[in-house]
Design an enzyme around this catalytic site. Structure first.
Site, PDB file in Angstrom:
ATOM      1  N   ASP A  98     -97.001 -14.271  -1.615  1.00 20.89           N
ATOM      2  CA  ASP A  98     -96.129 -15.375  -1.987  1.00 20.89           C
ATOM      3  C   ASP A  98     -95.341 -15.093  -3.248  1.00 20.89           C
ATOM      4  OD1 ASP A  98     -98.323 -15.346  -3.558  1.00 20.89           O
ATOM      5  OD2 ASP A  98     -98.599 -17.503  -3.646  1.00 20.89           O
ATOM      6  N   LYS A  99     -95.728 -14.091  -4.015  1.00 16.76           N
ATOM      7  CA  LYS A  99     -95.004 -13.753  -5.230  1.00 16.76           C
ATOM      8  C   LYS A  99     -95.336 -12.314  -5.607  1.00 16.76           C
ATOM      9  CE  LYS A  99     -98.655 -15.763  -8.075  1.00 16.76           C
ATOM     10  NZ  LYS A  99     -98.966 -16.733  -9.138  1.00 16.76           N
ATOM     11  N   THR A 100     -94.508 -11.750  -6.489  1.00 14.12           N
ATOM     12  CA  THR A 100     -94.709 -10.343  -6.856  1.00 14.12           C
ATOM     13  C   THR A 100     -95.958 -10.168  -7.698  1.00 14.12           C
ATOM     14  OG1 THR A 100     -93.291 -10.659  -8.787  1.00 14.12           O
ATOM     15  CG2 THR A 100     -92.245  -9.879  -6.773  1.00 14.12           C
TER      16      THR A 100
END
Length: 498
Positions: A427-429
């Site tokens: 969902d995110k880096t």
């Protein structure tokens, strides 16, 4: 404790009142005496009301139970789940067919032994897995927390399973909430506390919760004995992002309740010395457990593929047996007067009709050709799974010395799916990378203070990153002899493209 809505409200439409009572629950403090206890003449009425309330609604305790079986339900439920595998149904059918004297081809007991072995191994594995859940439940149910006692008039240590709706619980920093608790007091001067919800949604960033309005202004320490308010909130549901209700004080004033006032079970208290709250939902009525659908029978990708292959093999077996039965029936019908040498008549000297002989031949050929689906394959798979579970649990490279814990294989029937990752969702880096903050310099009263070591380290990292980007952006093309504006004449030259 949880009580029915009081009957002193203004009379309204009966249908609307029933719908409203069905959508809400009323919670009172367990430290308060039952209504009418101070009136001796109301003793009989009080007992009758208490009996009606106990019969009207069941109060869930805080005991956790995630096991799938009991002593009485283990055998039928486990066999029902195992017979979802088509191969088990097929092998049991073949074994029972061998007990029919007219069509048996092998020793009945010998055909039943491998089937019972497979069922017994799978049942023992499921029993051990459920026993592991029972031990985990017992460990969680016997965790300790501080609960206010009316007899001792102080907080005493009790097990999680002994908590009920309406109890006052005190928790300290880094402790886990045993139930869904309404926040009434916090050691923070602003009436705030921070919780970690990693056990619910995997997020490690802290979330802020607020003391109920009207209690954060208290100067002295919160005393549960003075809490006489009534809480009306929604019925237990699995919506983690929503909570609605109100708290009604003795003077008739109401204060709204929102999700910022609720501490969910499984969350951890962080950066706050202590909090106090009243239990709103307990046990399997908490939002965390309502989102847990319970244990289910898992099937690996290999098992699902084998079930499909078994169905095709059964179809092929039926076709072969049907072809043999039709041929045998036609032979008997055409050459009924000519008895073959291998023909064995009945005890009374009569012979079977062509249809009956064809049916017997069909069942006999199913038994004879049963090796088309090898039962030894399933025996080998069950043994390999048991060995895999043993080696996984005993792997020293997966042992954590800090927590003194080893890997636990909780799903014993899907070990072959270990490590077979097909998709990775992020969902995110920050999920797959590590972000670090390095001190470089600061300014205090106009004077700059720098960290030379970190400055040099960051300079080297930036230089390497710049060199990598520069090298990747340069492409040298040796595509032959080109003519371009870089040439002073029309003679061929070699151009480098940057």
């Amino acid at each position: 404790m949880e009580r029915e809505p009081a009957g002193t409200e203004k009379p309204g439409p009966p249908g609307r009142r029933r719908r409203r009572e069905g959508r809400t629950r009323t919670v009172r403090s367990n430290l308060l005496p039952p209504p009418g206890a101070e009136d001796p003449a109301a003793g009989a009425a009080k007992g009758e009301r208490r009996r009606r309330r106990r019969c009207a609604q069941h109060l869930a305790d805080n005991r956790l139970k995630t096991t799938k079986y009991t002593l009485l339900s283990f055998l039928p439920k486990n066999l029902f789940e195992q017979f979802h595998r088509p191969a088990n149904v097929y092998f049991v059918f073949i074994a029972l067919l061998n007990f029919v004297p007219a069509v048996n081809a092998f020793q009945p007991g010998l055909a039943l032994a491998p089937v019972l072995f497979i069922l017994a191994i799978t049942a023992f594995r499921d029993l051990w897995e459920d026993y592991s859940r029972h031990r985990s439940d017992h460990k969680i149910n016997h965790l300790g927390c501080l609960v206010f006692s009316r007899e001792e008039k102080k907080y005493v240590n009790r097990f999680w399973k002994e908590i009920h709706v309406g109890d006052f619980v005190r928790l300290r920093c880094n402790e886990i909430f045993p139930a869904d608790i309404l926040l009434l007091s916090s050691s923070d001067p602003d009436g705030l506390c921070h919780i970690e919800t990693a056990n619910l949604d995997g997020e490690t960033n802290l979330k802020r919760r607020q003391v109920v309005r009207g209690f954060s202004e208290l100067v002295s320490e919160f005393n549960p004995l003075t809490f006489t308010s009534v809480i009306e909130c929604e019925k237990p549901n699995n919506d983690l992002s929503r909570f609605r209700g109100c708290i009604i004080h003795d003077n008739g004033k109401k204060a709204g309740l929102y999700k910022e006032n609720l501490l969910l079970r499984g969350c951890t208290l962080r950066n706050t010395d202590a909090v106090v709250g009243i239990v709103i939902y307990a046990g399997h009525e908490t939002k965390a457990l309502l989102n847990n659908s319970g244990p289910r029978y898992k099937r690996s990708k290999l098992e699902r593929q084998m079930n499909c292959d078994v169905l095709w093999c059964v179809l092929l077996l039926v076709c072969m047996s049907l072809f043999s039965a039709v041929g045998h029936g036609l032979w008997i019908w055409r050459y009924q007067e000519k008895k073959s040498l291998f023909y064995v008549p009945k005890s009374d000297g009569s012979s079977l009709s062509p249809v009956t002989a064809a049916v017997y031949s069909f069942l006999t050929m199913i038994i004879v050709l049963q090796v088309l689906i090898p039962i030894s394959l399933y025996v080998s798979i069950e043994i390999v799974k048991a060995c895999q579970v043993y080696f996984i649990n005993q792997d020293m490279q997966l042992y954590d010395e800090e927590t003194d814990s080893q890997l636990q294989c909780r799903a014993l029937n899907i070990t072959e799916d270990l490590g077979q990752i097909q998709y990775i969702f992020s969902d995110k880096t920050g999920t797959l990378t590590e972000n670090k903050m390095v001190f470089r310099r600061c300014t205090v009263s106009g004077v700059e203070y720098s960290h030379d070591a970190n400055e040099g380290l960051l300079r080297d990292v930036q230089y390497r990153a710049w060199s990598t980007r520069l090298a990747s952006s340069i492409s040298i093309s040796f595509s032959g002899l080109l003519t371009g504006p870089c040439c002073f004449d029309s003679a061929p030259c070699l151009c480098l493209k940057f």
